[in-house]
Design an enzyme around this catalytic site. Structure first.
Site, PDB file in Angstrom:
ATOM      1  N   ASP A   1     -22.988  30.699 -25.806  1.00 42.07           N
ATOM      2  CA  ASP A   1     -21.759  30.656 -25.011  1.00 42.07           C
ATOM      3  C   ASP A   1     -21.457  29.227 -24.550  1.00 42.07           C
ATOM      4  O   ASP A   1     -20.334  28.937 -24.119  1.00 42.07           O
ATOM      5  CB  ASP A   1     -21.934  31.534 -23.767  1.00 42.07           C
ATOM      6  CG  ASP A   1     -21.045  32.756 -23.759  1.00 42.07           C
ATOM      7  OD1 ASP A   1     -20.038  32.753 -24.476  1.00 42.07           O
ATOM      8  OD2 ASP A   1     -21.375  33.691 -23.021  1.00 42.07           O
TER       9      ASP A   1
ATOM     10  N   GLN B   1     -22.629  38.694 -20.539  1.00 41.47           N
ATOM     11  CA  GLN B   1     -21.196  38.972 -20.450  1.00 41.47           C
ATOM     12  C   GLN B   1     -20.701  38.799 -19.014  1.00 41.47           C
ATOM     13  O   GLN B   1     -21.292  39.317 -18.070  1.00 41.47           O
ATOM     14  CB  GLN B   1     -20.915  40.403 -20.951  1.00 41.47           C
ATOM     15  CG  GLN B   1     -19.447  40.771 -21.004  1.00 41.47           C
ATOM     16  CD  GLN B   1     -18.633  39.941 -22.009  1.00 41.47           C
ATOM     17  OE1 GLN B   1     -19.135  39.564 -23.064  1.00 41.47           O
ATOM     18  NE2 GLN B   1     -17.394  39.661 -21.676  1.00 41.47           N
TER      19      GLN B   1
ATOM     20  N   LYS C   1     -17.670  42.427 -30.105  1.00 45.25           N
ATOM     21  CA  LYS C   1     -18.639  41.420 -30.556  1.00 45.25           C
ATOM     22  C   LYS C   1     -19.718  42.074 -31.428  1.00 45.25           C
ATOM     23  O   LYS C   1     -20.128  41.535 -32.451  1.00 45.25           O
ATOM     24  CB  LYS C   1     -19.275  40.713 -29.343  1.00 45.25           C
ATOM     25  CG  LYS C   1     -18.301  39.787 -28.613  1.00 45.25           C
ATOM     26  CD  LYS C   1     -18.812  39.338 -27.242  1.00 45.25           C
ATOM     27  CE  LYS C   1     -17.736  38.516 -26.519  1.00 45.25           C
ATOM     28  NZ  LYS C   1     -18.123  38.113 -25.150  1.00 45.25           N
TER      29      LYS C   1
HETATM   30  N1  GUN Z   1     -15.987  36.970 -20.386  1.00 46.74           N
HETATM   31  C1  GUN Z   1     -14.778  36.592 -20.852  1.00 46.74           C
HETATM   32  N2  GUN Z   1     -14.908  35.654 -21.829  1.00 46.74           N
HETATM   33  C2  GUN Z   1     -16.240  35.444 -21.964  1.00 46.74           C
HETATM   34  C3  GUN Z   1     -16.995  34.593 -22.825  1.00 46.74           C
HETATM   35  O1  GUN Z   1     -16.483  33.822 -23.637  1.00 46.74           O
HETATM   36  N3  GUN Z   1     -18.362  34.676 -22.668  1.00 46.74           N
HETATM   37  C4  GUN Z   1     -18.934  35.498 -21.751  1.00 46.74           C
HETATM   38  N4  GUN Z   1     -20.264  35.495 -21.666  1.00 46.74           N
HETATM   39  N5  GUN Z   1     -18.267  36.302 -20.945  1.00 46.74           N
HETATM   40  C5  GUN Z   1     -16.916  36.269 -21.065  1.00 46.74           C
END
Ligand code: GUN
Length: 321
Positions: A134, A108, A64
């Site tokens: 998110d 995350q 990311k």
């Molecule tokens: N862990 C796996 N996929 C995601 C996501 O799309 N957002 C977040 N914050 N954590 C994740």
């Protein structure tokens, strides 16, 4: 029937190239990033909180960060040790909330289990909904359920982009989602419903799972079990979206999944591990269209995070979005 023709002539599924579609989406964002950067006198900025040392999360957060850098966004990663308290994590989220220099916030997942089972929802709910890129805050999830989303979760949005840009019709189609997670299963089911698909959500307690899955024109596999969805689950010609990312290290298991001629066996020999989805590789012979792992849904998740961060920046600049 088109599907049985595909099988009779031994045609493999059309591979839906997520890497290429994600690159298109990022290219389309460039002008918006420049406009935001000019107007705000700083780039659109994403704050990420990473707690603990989960290896997969580490990889996702790095991916990311790199994608943000490449697009001219700023990605500010705050790391806390796995011994951190929930209060400490909440403090970081509140700091991002108050900051004039952060447009988007992401916590995350998964969080270390020591933080307790409610930690994820507590932290997601602590995020300012106008920065919730998110889309997991109850306000944004509620808006999504009502079909008027502002920030929709990134993986489900990416799946819809991938289907749309691959010209796969959803209206009136039977969609089956395997998995009911907050991050993928539930939101993607809502989005497919809003697009006029007839949606069934299956999970670990579902009876006759393979028979239900076989009714799908569009099958979404998001259960987190390597190669679980075999050809028996797939109607010939169906579109299959593989959301799973599972790292296999056991040679016997890898060999049981791939034909001896597969070049992926060499990848495994070189790296000592192999990424496989929730869909068995042999489904390629049954499906009409299929997302690969890696290179399918994963790159779309990251691209949609970039889209949501730019949207957050535009909203904070008072632009109608
Ligand atoms: N862990 C796996 N996929 C995601 C996501 O799309 N957002 C977040 N914050 N954590 C994740």
């Amino acid at each position: 029937m088109e599907g049985s023709n595909l099988r009779r002539f031994g045609m493999a599924a059309r591979i839906l190239d997520g890497t290429r579609i994600a690159a298109d989406i990022r290219t389309e964002l460039v002008a918006r990033v420049e406009a935001c950067t000019l107007a705000a006198r700083r780039p659109p900025t994403l704050g990420i909180l990473l707690v603990g040392d989960d290896a997969a999360s580490e990889v996702y957060v790095n991916t990311k960060s790199k994608a943000g850098d490449a697009l001219g966004l700023k990605v500010d990663v705050v790391r806390l040790p796995k011994t951190a308290t929930l209060d400490k994590a909440k403090e970081v989220v509140c700091r991002f909330n108050r900051s004039q220099d952060h447009d988007g916030i992401l916590v995350q997942a998964p969080l270390p289990s020591a933080l307790g089972t409610a930690a994820e929802s507590t932290l997601f709910e602590a995020i300012d909904p106008t920065k919730d890129v998110d889309g997991f805050h109850p306000t944004n999830f509620g808006r999504l359920a009502q079909g008027r989303s502002v920030f929709a979760p990134c993986t489900p949005s990416g799946i819809l982009e991938l289907l749309d840009r691959s010209c796969i019709n959803l209206k009136g189609q039977r969609a089956v989602v395997i998995g009911r997670s907050q991050i993928v299963g539930k939101p993607v089911a809502l989005m497919l419903l809003h697009r006029h698909a007839t949606v069934t959500v299956c999970h670990s307690k579902t009876r006759d799972l393979s028979a239900l899955a076989r009714e799908a024109d569009v099958l979404i596999a998001a259960l987190g079990r390597p190669a679980f969805v075999t050809s028996e689950f797939v109607k010939p010609g169906a579109t299959v979206i593989d959301v799973g990312v599972n790292r296999l290290v056991d040679e016997a298991i890898v060999k049981s999944l791939l034909p001896p001629s597969s070049p992926r066996l060499q990848t495994f020999a070189r790296r000592g591990s192999l990424l496989v989805g929730d869909v068995h590789p042999a489904v390629r012979e049954t499906a009409g269209a299929l997302t690969p792992v890696p290179g399918g849904v994963g790159p779309l998740t990251v691209a949609m995070l970039m889209v949501n961060t730019v949207r957050a920046s535009e909203m904070h600049l008072g632009k109608a979005v």
